[in-house]
Design a protein around this motif. Structure first.
Motif, mmCIF file in Angstrom:
data_model
loop_
_atom_site.group_PDB
_atom_site.id
_atom_site.type_symbol
_atom_site.label_atom_id
_atom_site.label_comp_id
_atom_site.label_asym_id
_atom_site.label_seq_id
_atom_site.Cartn_x
_atom_site.Cartn_y
_atom_site.Cartn_z
ATOM 1 N N HIS A 49 31.930 35.634 -0.567
ATOM 2 C CA HIS A 49 31.490 34.334 -0.050
ATOM 3 C C HIS A 49 30.275 33.866 -0.840
ATOM 4 O O HIS A 49 29.299 34.600 -0.981
ATOM 5 C CB HIS A 49 31.161 34.435 1.445
ATOM 6 C CG HIS A 49 32.382 34.627 2.273
ATOM 7 N ND1 HIS A 49 32.953 33.610 2.990
ATOM 8 C CD2 HIS A 49 33.168 35.707 2.473
ATOM 9 C CE1 HIS A 49 34.023 34.051 3.609
ATOM 10 N NE2 HIS A 49 34.178 35.337 3.311
ATOM 11 N N HIS B 91 39.635 26.202 -4.143
ATOM 12 C CA HIS B 91 39.116 25.178 -3.229
ATOM 13 C C HIS B 91 38.839 23.909 -4.024
ATOM 14 O O HIS B 91 38.291 23.974 -5.128
ATOM 15 C CB HIS B 91 37.810 25.629 -2.563
ATOM 16 C CG HIS B 91 37.923 26.922 -1.838
ATOM 17 N ND1 HIS B 91 38.434 27.017 -0.569
ATOM 18 C CD2 HIS B 91 37.623 28.189 -2.224
ATOM 19 C CE1 HIS B 91 38.427 28.284 -0.208
ATOM 20 N NE2 HIS B 91 37.936 29.018 -1.183
ATOM 21 N N ILE C 14 31.671 29.527 0.689
ATOM 22 C CA ILE C 14 32.971 29.332 0.050
ATOM 23 C C ILE C 14 33.572 30.711 -0.262
ATOM 24 O O ILE C 14 32.998 31.462 -1.059
ATOM 25 C CB ILE C 14 32.827 28.533 -1.264
ATOM 26 C CG1 ILE C 14 32.042 27.243 -1.058
ATOM 27 C CG2 ILE C 14 34.185 28.299 -1.908
ATOM 28 C CD1 ILE C 14 32.718 26.241 -0.189
#
Length: 126
Positions: free
Chosen positions: A41, A70, A92
């Motif tokens: 992350h 993404h 993310i």
């Protein structure tokens, strides 16, 4: 004047009551994971300087090696004489299977076709 873009990968971004922004766990060069594969992350700070006044929709493509994992659209409003825009992309998840490169590619900045910053992922420490 041409817009310039800086992208910083880090573990977290926080805003304090004093409106100061804190970048936590900045990756200045390479990432050496404890094991692979894994989901890592990230938070990403995108700073755009010398951007002309107006309203824009910027697209940030984030992924590993050549695969976009993404695609985030961010509306940005730049006030007169401000010439600065900041994007804070938080938490993310990136699927990292092997050594390679994590990337963040920003599109939609006037006068800049696109800008990509990469973070190398090295072999895990044994």
């Amino acid at each position: 004047m041409t817009a310039s873009i800086n992208i910083v990968f880090c573990e977290d971004i926080r805003q304090e009551h004093s409106f100061k922004i804190f970048l936590i766990g900045v990756y200045p060069d390479d990432l050496v994971p404890s094991f692979l594969p894994q989901v890592i992350h990230f938070s990403i700070w995108v700073k755009i300087s010398n951007i002309q006044d107006g309203q824009y929709v910027l697209t940030s493509d984030i992924g590993f090696d050549s695969e976009v994992q993404h695609s985030i659209e961010s509306p940005v409003k730049v006030e007169a004489n401000q010439q600065l825009a900041n994007l804070y992309l938080l938490d993310i998840p990136i699927h990292v299977m092997n050594p390679g490169e994590i990337f963040c590619r920003v599109k939609g900045v006037p006068g800049v076709a696109e800008f990509t910053q990469k973070l190398r992922v090295l072999n895990p420490i044994s």
